[in-house]
Write an enzyme that holds these catalytic residues in place. Structure first.
Site, PDB file in Angstrom:
ATOM      1  N   HIS A  47      60.767  64.750  39.355  1.00  0.00           N
ATOM      2  CA  HIS A  47      59.505  65.054  40.010  1.00  0.00           C
ATOM      3  C   HIS A  47      58.594  63.835  40.009  1.00  0.00           C
ATOM      4  CE1 HIS A  47      59.209  66.314  35.754  1.00  0.00           C
ATOM      5  NE2 HIS A  47      57.961  65.896  35.811  1.00  0.00           N
ATOM      6  N   GLY A  48      57.620  63.888  40.899  1.00  0.00           N
ATOM      7  CA  GLY A  48      56.676  62.790  41.009  1.00  0.00           C
ATOM      8  C   GLY A  48      55.460  63.206  41.800  1.00  0.00           C
TER       9      GLY A  48
END
Length: 154
Positions: free
Chosen positions: A66-67
């Site tokens: 994720h980011g």
């Protein structure tokens, strides 16, 4: 937060070929970039930055890279099942074959955590994970995920 609020069902991939973690993350960035009309390097950099803090390998063959991206205005996710498990440096050391990519705007902290929690809850159910691994098409994987969401909503 419900899966249907942020998961891109049309981006589901079945039997994605990736020889290693770097190839996988780059392919995820390419898929998401095409769906979101963004530069894939922005997505690749965001998830690589997070991965440098520690592996997002959840355990049990599942990973949640994720980011955060300033270019997004909403939480976005896609899911892939790999053709063959890869070494992901997961918490339990197990190879990974189910991957949920989650991207969020920088100011969506609560929504980001709620989305991670929603995916995490689903992946704790061995029956759901088994059905996702056995699904032979994008539509079959989508049906498993939607059925799980309906069950959790009841």
């Amino acid at each position: 937060m419900q899966l249907s609020q942020f998961l891109d069902f049309d981006a589901i991939r079945v039997d994605l070929a990736a020889g290693n973690k770097r190839q996988l993350l780059n392919q995820l960035a390419q898929i998401a970039a095409a769906r979101l009309s963004l530069d894939p390097s922005l997505i690749a950099d965001a998830i690589a930055d997070r991965e440098r803090l520690g592996s997002t390998g959840f355990g049990g063959g599942v990973a949640f890279p994720h980011g955060k991206l300033a270019e997004l205005d909403r939480v976005y996710a896609l899911v892939v099942r790999l053709a063959a498990p890869i070494d992901y440096k997961a918490i339990d050391g197990a190879p990974v074959d189910l991957v949920f990519l989650l991207l969020s705007p920088p100011d969506a902290g609560a929504e980001h955590l709620k989305a991670l929690a929603a995916v995490s809850r689903l992946m704790r159910h061995a029956g759901i994970v088994e059905k996702l691994r056995g699904a032979r098409s994008r539509d079959a994987m989508a049906a498993v995920l939607m059925g799980a969401e309906e069950r959790d909503a009841a």
